[in-house]
Scaffold this active site. Structure first.
Site, PDB file in Angstrom:
ATOM      1  N   LYS B  79       7.572  -0.096   6.049  1.00 40.06           N
ATOM      2  CA  LYS B  79       7.748   0.709   4.838  1.00 40.06           C
ATOM      3  C   LYS B  79       6.474   1.494   4.574  1.00 40.06           C
ATOM      4  O   LYS B  79       5.358   0.943   4.717  1.00 40.06           O
ATOM      5  CB  LYS B  79       8.038  -0.232   3.669  1.00 40.06           C
ATOM      6  CG  LYS B  79       8.259   0.464   2.332  1.00 40.06           C
ATOM      7  CD  LYS B  79       8.613  -0.568   1.259  1.00 40.06           C
ATOM      8  CE  LYS B  79       8.888   0.068  -0.092  1.00 40.06           C
ATOM      9  NZ  LYS B  79       9.237  -0.960  -1.106  1.00 40.06           N
ATOM     10  N   SER B 148      13.493  -0.098  -3.317  1.00 39.54           N
ATOM     11  CA  SER B 148      12.653   0.958  -2.811  1.00 39.54           C
ATOM     12  C   SER B 148      12.466   0.954  -1.305  1.00 39.54           C
ATOM     13  O   SER B 148      12.052   1.960  -0.739  1.00 39.54           O
ATOM     14  CB  SER B 148      11.281   0.852  -3.480  1.00 39.54           C
ATOM     15  OG  SER B 148      10.638  -0.364  -3.121  1.00 39.54           O
ATOM     16  N   SER B 172      13.571  -4.685  -4.423  1.00 43.06           N
ATOM     17  CA  SER B 172      13.447  -3.673  -3.380  1.00 43.06           C
ATOM     18  C   SER B 172      13.636  -4.129  -1.958  1.00 43.06           C
ATOM     19  O   SER B 172      13.667  -3.313  -1.047  1.00 43.06           O
ATOM     20  CB  SER B 172      12.087  -2.981  -3.491  1.00 43.06           C
ATOM     21  OG  SER B 172      12.035  -2.192  -4.655  1.00 43.06           O
TER      22      SER B 172
END
Lengths: 434, 434
Positions: B79, B148, B172
């Site tokens: 990420k 996210s 997330s």
């Protein structure tokens, strides 16, 4: 003054064991000294005369059956923010006056378990903040005994009790100890559970003790902690020390000169002392302390201030109101700084046995204030052990004190260092009001 | 689709050890799959094709010399809030776009040490909050992949990588895993150091992983933690579970009915399941999470928001601005509640092997949002391990998921329970965009 009032703490159970002393005689003598001196000193909110005498008799019976506890018969006073079952915890705050505590605070339960005799509750500033208590300084009735543990410090100075307990959130143990010419010891943060103690600021509150000597402080501390070996009398190696220049510069000239004189005596006795600056600005440490203390006070008192605003003293009220203005982000930054600065200071403190500095910027001021917290709050923020040692008198006869500070967790080592220092310094006489 | 893209994680080093597979072939196949699917999915910010191929060659030479590491040759995506040395950590935030990270984040260093091959950086919502990333849901391009960790979830779903890493501060990891039909595992708070990860809220940020199966998640988790015994394949005892009624009532009807159906299957396979309510109102837990998260975000972004206000997406900006309005007292109360509620919930969770609830209130919504964080944030607040298991499809073909939660610290036990559950449920086919 009755000779029993001068016994070192560890002599009390020792003489009881040898049947040279009864608890009842000691408590009688203690209550007489309180009766004689209390009108001038006003150290006590409440004295549990009957309870103390009953407990003395019980302890005498216990001793007769061969059981003598580590603090057997030691009289003790508790700052009035600490719960004693059956007595109200008034905390100098009218709305609390009428509610007797249901149970002993953890520290009180422990003291009783060790054989100590609870005499009663000593005066505190309102809720352990800065609005003065009625107590006078036993060295000069127009001076403050310091705060917030005003009564606990004054009671030991006036020979009303050889051991008292207080709390410190900024400087409330070591500062009144300094002003009253007694030993004040605030061990490392969380050294003892705070159950049954009215909080002022959760992450800063410490319990601390007052005694007439370092050896007494060590004796009581070790007993309270249940360390198995009572290492008193304490060791005698000359220590390695830093003398903190930052605080000499902030102190009154007479105090700064006194500390230099103390350092000279220690050096002559073999201590290695360097003058050093803290690795961080004192004012940053104080600002971090201030933000955390006021935020926590603001949160604690939010509902109470709405309910009974008029019960608040002006200093406490204003601090709580300022605390309610602090944004969460400022508190978070302060907490992160506290962690970072603690690491930095720990590595500074790890270079020596202890650092020394004045306990306060000057001797006890007049009674409109409880004194200047700057020299003590730094160490409360960091949670390091700090001990105030009486180290002289001003030209007009007020106590001066040297503060010793060691790394977090090194409480016992600090007591050893302080005992060495105490032996080098001339001891103070009892104060005029004792 | 190339068969190499279906290998379970532990088969990769096993086949390499047996010389049935080369890392270079696996990385080539992986890069081809990315090339084929990426125009539709848009999971990646940057793919380090050359770096990955070079590392594959190095790992093949290492294997030829007899050294095969626990994640030897396993492709991994990070990420884009996690530092990879030499690549910028853009975090969907323009001011960060031009600064290559100096060093690998701790998790990246550990992955490399275990022989994993870094493919590149996956899309995140802006700074891991709620302003959507460009990524599409591989099951339906008009739906959000969740956030996210949008790219990390979508990449595993699209068979672009068998392992990716994300972060969770509210929901997330497990929410995008649920929306994308893959396994998302957020171990207990502080299971792995966050060094080199851009913070969103200090006390809530967790690292988490995405895989196609529970066994893969367990294999990667155990390797990352350096637990000595790799306990895969996992145990098979039917677990004792609570089905949490509070969340069924908050879920869309199709989701609630699905969970009842999942519970029925588990019961038929021998699990003991009771329907239970949490011992505390879900909305209290969510309010506490909200106050802590927004306060910490407000503190973190204070200076940046003043400097580059226009770089902020509307959701992040508004959350930061709200966070700056929170008074310190509210944060302190929230933190104390968090501690109290954690104790309460821990004793609730200790009665069973795990609790089950939907991972999200519904299937993936449209791309204007990243979804509803209520079902996940409760467990992030408490720091308990949570795992999202794909457990079915809606009538129009979107993934549905069951969340399993266990006591703090019981990460491995939760993996065992989840593996049992996974075996009872039919497995999902690859999504249309894979």
């Amino acid at each position: 003054m009755n000779q029993l009032l001068h016994l070192p703490l560890r002599e009390i159970p020792a003489r009881i064991r040898q049947r040279q002393l009864s608890v009842s005689d000691l408590i009688q003598a203690t209550l007489q000294q309180i009766e004689r001196t209390e009108p001038d000193v006003q150290a006590w909110v409440e004295i549990d005369r009957d309870g103390a005498l009953r407990e003395a008799e019980r302890l005498d019976r216990l001793a007769a059956r061969g059981t003598v506890l580590p603090l057997h018969g030691v009289p003790v006073g508790l700052k009035d923010v600490i719960d004693v079952a059956g007595l109200p915890t008034r905390a100098g705050f009218a709305p609390l006056a009428d509610h007797p505590a249901q149970a002993d605070a953890a520290i009180v339960a422990r003291l009783r378990e060790l054989g100590a005799v609870v005499l009663g509750k000593t005066h505190t500033t309102q809720l352990a903040f800065a609005d003065p208590a009625p107590t006078r300084n036993p060295w000069a009735p127009d001076r403050t005994p310091g705060g917030s543990s005003s009564g606990s410090a004054a009671a030991v100075a006036a020979r009303q009790s050889p051991l008292t307990v207080g709390t410190q959130t900024a400087g409330s143990v070591v500062r009144p100890a300094a002003y009253c010419g007694v030993v004040g010891f605030k061990p490392s943060l969380d050294w003892f559970p705070l159950d049954g103690v009215i909080p002022l600021a959760w992450s800063l509150d410490h319990l601390g003790i007052f005694t007439r000597s370092v050896e007494d402080a060590a004796y009581a501390y070790v007993a309270l902690c249940a360390h198995q070996r009572l290492e008193v009398p304490l060791a005698t190696e000359p220590p390695r020390l830093f003398l903190l220049v930052d605080f000499l510069e902030l102190a009154e000239p007479e105090v700064a000169a006194h500390l230099q004189d103390v350092a000279r005596r220690f050096r002559e006795a073999g201590a290695r002392i360097e003058e050093r600056r803290l690795p961080v600005d004192v004012h940053l440490l104080l600002a971090v302390h201030h933000v955390i203390m006021l935020s926590e006070m603001g949160a604690l008192h939010q509902q109470m201030l709405e309910r009974v605003p008029d019960a608040y003293g002006p200093r406490l009220r204003s601090a709580v109101e300022v605390g309610q203005l602090v944004p969460a982000g400022a508190l978070l930054h302060a907490r992160r700084l506290r962690r970072r600065l603690s690491t930095l200071l720990d590595s500074f403190l790890s270079q020596v046995d202890a650092v020394i500095l004045p306990t306060a910027s000057g001797p006890a001021p007049d009674r409109s204030t409880t004194g200047d917290r700057r020299f003590q709050a730094v160490w409360t923020l960091l949670g390091t052990p700090a001990l105030s040692l009486p180290s002289g008198l001003t030209h007009d006869g007020l106590p001066l004190a040297t503060q010793l500070v060691a790394r977090f967790g090194h409480d016992r080592h600090l007591l050893h260092v302080a005992a060495w220092c105490e032996r080098i310094l001339p001891s103070l006489p009892p104060p005029p009001l004792a």
